[in-house]
Design an enzyme around this catalytic site. Structure first.
Site, PDB file in Angstrom:
ATOM      1  CG  ASP A 115      -8.924   3.206   3.701  1.00 16.76           C
ATOM      2  OD1 ASP A 115      -7.933   2.808   4.144  1.00 16.76           O
ATOM      3  OD2 ASP A 115      -8.818   3.950   2.455  1.00 16.76           O
ATOM      4  CG  HIS A 164       4.452   5.576   9.804  1.00 18.38           C
ATOM      5  ND1 HIS A 164       4.385   5.247  11.308  1.00 18.38           N
ATOM      6  CD2 HIS A 164       3.713   4.761   9.187  1.00 18.38           C
ATOM      7  CE1 HIS A 164       3.944   4.088  11.359  1.00 18.38           C
ATOM      8  NE2 HIS A 164       3.400   3.683  10.159  1.00 18.38           N
ATOM      9  CG  HIS A 193       2.608   0.558  12.794  1.00 25.40           C
ATOM     10  ND1 HIS A 193       3.869   0.032  12.332  1.00 25.40           N
ATOM     11  CD2 HIS A 193       1.938   1.208  11.939  1.00 25.40           C
ATOM     12  CE1 HIS A 193       3.798   0.108  11.051  1.00 25.40           C
ATOM     13  NE2 HIS A 193       2.772   0.993  10.860  1.00 25.40           N
ATOM     14  CG  HIS A 237      -1.070   4.198   8.516  1.00 21.03           C
ATOM     15  ND1 HIS A 237      -1.496   3.584   9.626  1.00 21.03           N
ATOM     16  CD2 HIS A 237       0.118   3.680   8.095  1.00 21.03           C
ATOM     17  CE1 HIS A 237      -0.422   2.680  10.160  1.00 21.03           C
ATOM     18  NE2 HIS A 237       0.592   2.732   9.175  1.00 21.03           N
ATOM     19  CD  GLU A 238       2.374   4.536   5.191  1.00 20.55           C
ATOM     20  OE1 GLU A 238       3.549   4.755   5.600  1.00 20.55           O
ATOM     21  OE2 GLU A 238       1.836   3.153   4.910  1.00 20.55           O
ATOM     22  CB  THR A 261      -2.364   5.082  21.837  1.00 14.49           C
ATOM     23  OG1 THR A 261      -1.063   5.197  22.309  1.00 14.49           O
ATOM     24  CG2 THR A 261      -2.875   6.215  20.890  1.00 14.49           C
ATOM     25  CG  LEU A 302      -2.320  -0.844   1.204  1.00 13.96           C
ATOM     26  CD1 LEU A 302      -2.169  -2.327   1.007  1.00 13.96           C
ATOM     27  CD2 LEU A 302      -3.177  -0.367   2.302  1.00 13.96           C
ATOM     28  N   GLY A 303       1.771   1.324   0.867  1.00 11.00           N
ATOM     29  CA  GLY A 303       2.764   2.450   1.130  1.00 11.00           C
ATOM     30  C   GLY A 303       3.739   2.329   2.163  1.00 11.00           C
ATOM     31  CG  ASP A 353       1.635   4.668  20.792  1.00 11.24           C
ATOM     32  OD1 ASP A 353       1.716   4.613  21.996  1.00 11.24           O
ATOM     33  OD2 ASP A 353       0.660   4.915  20.076  1.00 11.24           O
TER      34      ASP A 353
END
Length: 627
Positions: A345, A291, A297, A287-288, A313, A247-248, A308
């Protein structure tokens, strides 16, 4: 309590093979790999975010995760010896800001501080950069087939998703998690390219490469991709065929500016066109970019003892797939709706308050992405008449056809902040667009370095040397004869030689045999203890064939911007003299340093012949008298 030590890996790569041997790159795990069996927990109904997804019509990929983070980390450490230390500094800065924010939040919640609005506001502003942050974006579309050449409309849907997700304006936002936050970060397609020409913020590159993989080839024109625009001004996004159902992936803060940014497959970008379910709502990019803004994550890429770095979280022992609502691990309900999990998604909808603080810490004073706050690449100057445009350019559709001086010289060659106006004249009238400004160097292509051609008592490079290689605004890099700068690191975080000035101690014009002072403004990394400035002068009368003599070597007294100086005697010849400054990270002194972080710059200046002492009139030429 969060127990995991700071991650030192660089790339947030989410990869898998169709044999289900899956490697997630980008996190350190205390010296060993973690393995998870999806047959025991965290089942999914759809594909896997950031992992390999099957071709249409095939079943979904299942299998155990085999983390290769340590392998990647070791490779990156070998390639970039300062990466670990740089990311450690970034992590300490982020941790400090989160702790300060928690203190402010606790103070704000105290009833006795209810009426202390002024103090409240001042404290909150001190803790965290305030206001909405807008990040200029360039999208590099790299395509091998027509379907990969996605439309402008599809690209705009992705920008729209980012703006909604990072502002908590997404239509699927709910109240399940009270710590959900508006990150107050927005994104705009760039209106100006690196040369300040108008752009729609999209580049398109046809390539013969059918699948790029995750080795950053898509980020280089020489490898069939597209070179990045300056990371100090833009978030670079690459869209193309990564291959393998990937995906990426993103690069965490701290890496090389030439590869800084995010890569996403054309099948998972935006919400229309080629976007494919269940990753067709633009959340792969959300999401990316998370980062890219220093978020890990949500499960910390480990078991219940890894996390994280954030307390709001919940702990989790593995990623979630599909939409595993109410799944429990580590004695708490997993936050499967968080953008930093691996949910589909349609399941994702939030960042938390502490994730917000962690992202925004990058833009605070000393933050790794602070330079983006001053980027003006989203701001296109709109004119209403031809008179508002330089050089007689017409105002067409509210845009000057050539809004700056792009003929021979430009504003960077004007001092004191003056602008380059019509006929390439600096607004102060000091420098009229030709090499006739005593003491102000202009780049000379013959000598490949800034040069003062006129006799003077001083010569300075101005802003011509600011930066290193492609890092920062340095024009005509490397500005040194037959030597190249190191291309690793980040502008004004790692080493650079930004300015050279040579001055006559007598106050008179330079004359052979006199003592001069060289001053070099550098940017030192960390505390400066690992950096050295080497100075050389040439004794050759031919400036194109220098014969170097060392002057001295100096170590900065600290990090950041500093000016170091030394004196030397000009060699005995009239003409152009050449001074060399080499600012290096570790290593040994050499006339042409080759380190990854070394900056090599020259400055040429005119020196006159010394006056000849006479005794008799006959000693003087042209009938002059000896007086």
């Amino acid at each position: 309590m969060k127990l995991k030590a700071p991650s030192l890996a660089l790339a947030a790569l989410c990869v898998a093979t169709l044999s289900a041997s899956i490697g997630v790159l980008g996190h350190e795990h205390h010296g060993h790999d973690h393995h998870h069996d999806h047959d025991h927990h965290h089942h999914h109904e759809g594909g896997i975010r950031g992992l390999a997804v099957p071709d249409k019509g095939q079943g979904h990929v299942h299998g155990g995760r085999n983390c290769k983070a340590m392998d990647v980390l070791e490779r990156l450490k070998l390639k970039d010896p300062k990466l670990s230390k740089r990311m450690e500094i970034i992590e300490k800065h982020a941790d400090k800001k989160v702790k300060e924010w928690k203190e402010w939040k606790k103070w704000k919640a105290d009833p006795k501080n209810k009426d202390k609005i002024r103090k409240d506001d001042l404290f909150s502003h001190r803790v965290l950069v305030s206001g909405v942050i807008t990040i200029p974006v360039v999208v590099h579309v790299v395509y091998n087939t027509d379907s990969e050449n996605i439309s402008d409309e599809q690209i705009q849907t992705q920008i729209d998703v980012l703006n909604k997700d990072f502002r908590r304006m997404n239509s699927d936002a709910d109240s399940t998690w009270s710590q959900a936050a508006d990150a107050e970060i927005e994104f705009c397609l760039a209106a100006l390219d690196p040369d300040n020409n108008p752009t729609n913020g999209i580049t398109r590159t046809s390539t013969s490469v059918t699948a790029f993989g995750t080795n950053d080839a898509m980020k280089f024109t020489s490898q069939g991709g597209k070179d990045a625009w300056p990371a100090s001004d833009y978030l670079n996004m690459w869209v193309g065929d990564i291959g393998g159902g990937i995906l990426g992936y993103a690069q965490f803060p701290g890496g090389n500016a030439a590869t800084d940014g995010v890569v996403v497959g054309y099948q998972y970008f935006g919400t229309i066109g080629t976007a494919s379910a269940p990753f067709d709502l633009g959340r792969t990019m959300t999401h990316e970019v998370g980062h890219w803004l220093n978020l890990r994550h949500i499960w910390g890429d480990g078991n219940c003892n890894a996390d994280d770095f954030l307390s709001d979280t919940p702990l989790s022992d593995a990623p979630n797939y599909g939409c595993a609502l109410n799944h429990v691990s580590c004695s708490s309900t997993d936050m499967v709706q968080n953008y930093m999990d691996y949910s589909d998604d349609a399941c994702m909808n939030l960042f938390t308050e502490e994730q917000k603080v962690r992202m925004r810490a990058l833009f605070d004073v000393g933050g790794f992405r602070e330079s983006l706050l001053s980027s003006t690449k989203c701001e296109l100057f709109e004119c209403t008449s031809d008179e508002q445009c330089d050089d007689g350019d017409p105002c067409t559709d509210n845009v000057c056809s050539n809004s700056n001086c792009f003929t021979t010289f430009n504003t960077a060659q004007c001092d004191d902040g003056d602008v380059c106006t019509s006929n390439d004249v600096c607004s102060s009238g000091i420098c009229a667009g030709v090499p006739d400004c005593p003491g102000k160097a202009l780049y000379d292509p013959e000598y490949e370095a800034p040069t003062c051609h006129l006799e003077a008592s001083t010569c300075e490079s101005g802003t011509l040397l600011d930066g290193r290689s492609s890092l920062g605004p340095e024009a005509n890099a490397p500005n040194a004869d037959n030597c190249n700068d190191g291309g690793s690191g980040t502008y004004h975080s790692d080493e650079s030689c930004d300015k050279i000035q040579i001055t006559s101690l007598s106050g008179s014009n330079f004359v052979e045999g006199e003592t001069v002072q060289a001053e070099v403004t550098v940017w030192a990394w960390n505390d400066g203890s690992a950096d050295t400035l080497d100075l050389y002068y040439s004794t050759s009368q031919d400036p194109n064939n220098p014969s170097w003599v060392p002057i001295t070597s100096m170590t900065p007294s600290g990090g950041g911007m500093q000016t170091l100086s030394a004196q030397y005697v000009l060699p005995n010849f009239a003409g152009l003299h050449r001074l060399r400054a080499i600012f290096r990270y570790q290593g040994s002194a050499a006339e042409c340093a080759t380190g990854l972080y070394d900056d090599i710059d020259d400055l040429l200046f005119m020196v006159a012949a010394a006056a000849t002492e006479c005794i008799f009139d006959a000693d003087c030429d042209n009938g002059l008298y000896c007086d």
